[in-house]
Design a protein around this motif. Sequence first.
Motif, short mmCIF file in Angstrom:
data_model
loop_
_atom_site.label_atom_id
_atom_site.label_comp_id
_atom_site.label_asym_id
_atom_site.label_seq_id
_atom_site.Cartn_x
_atom_site.Cartn_y
_atom_site.Cartn_z
N VAL A 223 1.15 -1.47 0.21
CA VAL A 223 -0.15 0.10 -0.02
C VAL A 223 0.49 1.29 0.26
CG1 VAL A 223 -0.16 0.20 2.54
CG2 VAL A 223 -2.09 1.48 1.17
N HIS A 224 0.33 2.23 -0.38
CA HIS A 224 1.08 3.64 -0.60
C HIS A 224 0.99 4.55 0.61
CE1 HIS A 224 1.54 7.67 -1.78
NE2 HIS A 224 2.53 7.29 -2.04
N MET A 225 2.08 4.34 1.03
CA MET A 225 1.89 5.54 2.71
C MET A 225 2.17 6.82 1.89
SD MET A 225 0.94 5.62 5.78
CE MET A 225 1.16 4.03 6.02
N PRO A 226 1.79 8.04 2.21
CA PRO A 226 2.00 9.44 2.25
C PRO A 226 3.64 9.58 3.34
CG PRO A 226 -0.03 8.81 3.03
CD PRO A 226 -0.14 8.05 3.27
N GLY A 227 4.05 10.00 1.90
CA GLY A 227 6.09 11.11 3.21
C GLY A 227 6.67 9.52 3.42
N HIS A 228 6.43 8.37 2.63
CA HIS A 228 7.24 7.03 2.36
C HIS A 228 7.16 6.63 1.14
CE1 HIS A 228 9.01 3.58 3.78
NE2 HIS A 228 8.38 2.93 3.11
N GLY A 229 5.98 6.24 0.81
CA GLY A 229 5.73 5.43 -1.19
C GLY A 229 5.37 4.31 -1.08
N MET A 230 5.19 3.88 -1.19
CA MET A 230 5.07 2.25 -1.79
C MET A 230 5.45 0.97 -0.35
SD MET A 230 3.13 -0.01 -2.47
CE MET A 230 2.04 0.52 -3.91
N MET A 231 4.93 0.35 0.54
CA MET A 231 5.07 -0.20 1.19
C MET A 231 4.90 -1.61 0.54
SD MET A 231 4.48 1.65 4.79
CE MET A 231 4.65 0.21 5.95
N LYS A 232 5.46 -2.22 0.50
CA LYS A 232 5.86 -3.27 0.05
C LYS A 232 6.17 -4.74 1.13
CE LYS A 232 7.13 -1.83 -4.01
NZ LYS A 232 8.14 -2.60 -6.04
N ILE A 233 5.90 -4.55 2.32
CA ILE A 233 6.49 -5.77 3.34
C ILE A 233 4.97 -6.10 3.40
CG2 ILE A 233 7.14 -5.94 5.56
CD1 ILE A 233 8.61 -3.53 5.77
N ARG A 234 4.59 -7.39 3.72
CA ARG A 234 3.26 -8.03 3.19
C ARG A 234 3.25 -9.04 4.41
NH1 ARG A 234 0.76 -9.80 -1.39
NH2 ARG A 234 1.93 -8.97 -3.42
N SER A 235 4.49 -9.42 5.19
CA SER A 235 4.45 -9.69 6.79
C SER A 235 5.48 -9.19 7.93
CB SER A 235 4.26 -10.72 6.96
OG SER A 235 5.02 -11.95 6.46
N LEU A 236 5.61 -8.50 8.79
CA LEU A 236 6.15 -8.38 10.36
C LEU A 236 5.67 -8.57 11.52
CD1 LEU A 236 5.99 -4.41 9.62
CD2 LEU A 236 4.21 -6.16 8.95
N PHE A 237 6.60 -8.77 12.13
CA PHE A 237 5.87 -8.22 14.14
C PHE A 237 5.56 -7.26 14.20
CE2 PHE A 237 8.93 -12.01 14.43
CZ PHE A 237 7.59 -13.13 14.64
N LYS A 238 4.66 -6.75 15.32
CA LYS A 238 3.71 -6.43 15.66
C LYS A 238 4.73 -4.40 16.18
CE LYS A 238 2.41 -4.26 20.15
NZ LYS A 238 1.97 -5.25 21.54
N GLU A 239 5.75 -5.57 16.54
CA GLU A 239 6.76 -4.26 17.55
C GLU A 239 7.46 -3.82 15.92
OE1 GLU A 239 5.89 -7.07 20.78
OE2 GLU A 239 6.78 -6.81 18.42
N GLU A 240 7.76 -3.95 14.71
CA GLU A 240 7.94 -3.83 13.40
C GLU A 240 7.63 -2.89 12.80
OE1 GLU A 240 10.44 -7.52 12.39
OE2 GLU A 240 8.58 -7.28 11.21
N LEU A 241 5.99 -2.60 12.96
CA LEU A 241 5.56 -2.11 12.09
C LEU A 241 5.59 -0.52 12.74
CD1 LEU A 241 3.36 -2.15 9.82
CD2 LEU A 241 0.83 -2.75 11.68
N LEU A 242 5.23 -0.71 13.95
CA LEU A 242 5.12 0.54 15.45
C LEU A 242 6.32 0.94 14.53
CD1 LEU A 242 3.63 -1.07 18.58
CD2 LEU A 242 2.37 -0.07 17.13
N GLU A 243 7.30 -0.17 14.36
CA GLU A 243 8.51 1.74 14.26
C GLU A 243 8.83 1.56 13.14
OE1 GLU A 243 11.70 3.39 14.65
OE2 GLU A 243 10.87 2.40 16.59
N ILE A 244 8.42 1.29 12.09
CA ILE A 244 8.45 1.95 10.97
C ILE A 244 7.23 3.13 11.14
CG2 ILE A 244 6.58 1.55 8.33
CD1 ILE A 244 7.63 -1.11 8.58
N TYR A 245 5.74 3.28 11.73
CA TYR A 245 4.74 4.12 11.75
C TYR A 245 5.72 5.68 13.18
CZ TYR A 245 1.13 1.61 10.13
OH TYR A 245 0.40 1.22 9.14
N ARG A 246 6.19 5.04 13.91
CA ARG A 246 7.59 6.19 14.42
C ARG A 246 8.60 6.62 14.00
NH1 ARG A 246 7.96 1.39 18.35
NH2 ARG A 246 6.10 1.92 20.13
N GLU A 247 9.34 6.06 13.82
CA GLU A 247 10.60 6.18 11.79
C GLU A 247 9.31 7.35 10.32
OE1 GLU A 247 13.85 7.63 10.27
OE2 GLU A 247 13.11 6.51 11.83
N LEU A 248 8.64 7.03 10.08
CA LEU A 248 7.59 8.09 9.57
C LEU A 248 6.96 9.14 9.75
CD1 LEU A 248 5.12 5.88 7.81
CD2 LEU A 248 6.95 6.94 6.56
#
Length: 437
Positions: A223-248
């Motif tokens: 899915v396209h995420m504003p300020g980042h571009g296309m996010m192509k990761i299909r599976s990740l742990f909760k903590e990894e997803l939260l860290e992506i959001y925090r970095e954004l």
Amino acid sequence: MSPETLIYTAAISVAVLIPVVYIWRELRKSRYNQHKLEQAIARGQDEPPTLHPVIDLNRCIGSASCVKACPEHGVLGLVNGKAVLINPSRCIGHGVCRDACPVGAITLVFGTATRGIEIPDLSADFETTQPGIHIAGELGGMGLIKNAVIQGQEAMDRIAALLQPERSRNIDDVLIVGSGPAGIAATLRGKELGLRTTTLDQQDLGGTILNYPRRKLVLTQPVHMPGHGMMKIRSLFKEELLEIYRELFRKNEMTVHAGLRVEDIKRREEGFEIVLANGDSLFAHRVLLAIGRGGTPQKLGVPGEDSAMVSYSLLEPEQFKGCRVLVVGGGDSAVEAAVALAEEKAAEVWLSYRRERIFRAKEDNEQRLEKVIRAGLVKPLMPSEVKRIEAGRVTLEHQGQELQLDIDQVLVFAGGQMPADFLNRAGISYSMKHGEP
């Protein structure tokens, strides 16, 4: 027989054989899919949980594009040359089947004729019946991460188009309530559009994702995420997803005002006053509610449910090591909790569900549950209903008889309910959907 005749005969044979093999294979698939549908009906798995496709059989041409597009394999199939939901209970509302259909034969609807779902009434601009207040994400029926992200962006695009050029510069353009996937995408999109926004959450960045169990595997779609571009990761742990959001948010210099709960929204001359639980107020021209339903858990409605031994989420399964735990529910959250508790060696784990078998969970979760049940690590009670909760004891009705269990903790995963009181105070209407868009 001359060589020319042999060649001619072979060519005819191949020309006849190819369509015969093709038809035989399609008939075989059709019979298999029909059998899967009959099995689903027999097991009571013939109703989708929420948003799902309805196929217009008069328009369907049987291209199978919807079957191939669905990320949850085995949900759709061709029966007699037409697309059919052969495993309705496993449909989780991706919606890509509708986009893949070349003839527009698929409509996405909420609820079924027998199983209604309450949804706020929204316009094409995601606007509620209270003009100026919009909804995106799970509250509006879009629970999947990808769908919520897309809707959060689309809602901000519509809001930007509706904002008056002469609006006051003394207050925010948009106040975004909730920082789950929809709220995060809306916040980032707002910055791209040059809007003045404030985002708040009663928890913190991530919203209801924070309530997922530790190391829970989260499945997503590109899915396209504003300020980042296309996010192509299909599976990740909760903590990894939260860290992506925090970095954004760090990268885009955005913040979430955490620990703020909205109590009421009141219309004012220049927009809205957002009243917080701590007594403070914020002001904005428009409001986007990107809240989920998980913050308002569905209660069981039994005596003792408000006791300290009852909770509605499981963050750290290891804290229940050696405890006697009753898990109530039949969806993915309940199944994942029961499995996690078993793996963390809780003393006893019981799983109570009102039907005869689990049918709303993903296939891999069902397989994990069956494994721990076979190992004796989880004891299923199906069908059963909790009748009373007391200190250290739970009374259930199981197969027509009363059953009492000595229990240290009860975890309830009965789903979330729409925050009706909050919506009523804000003047937002909602309705029960029975198979309607």
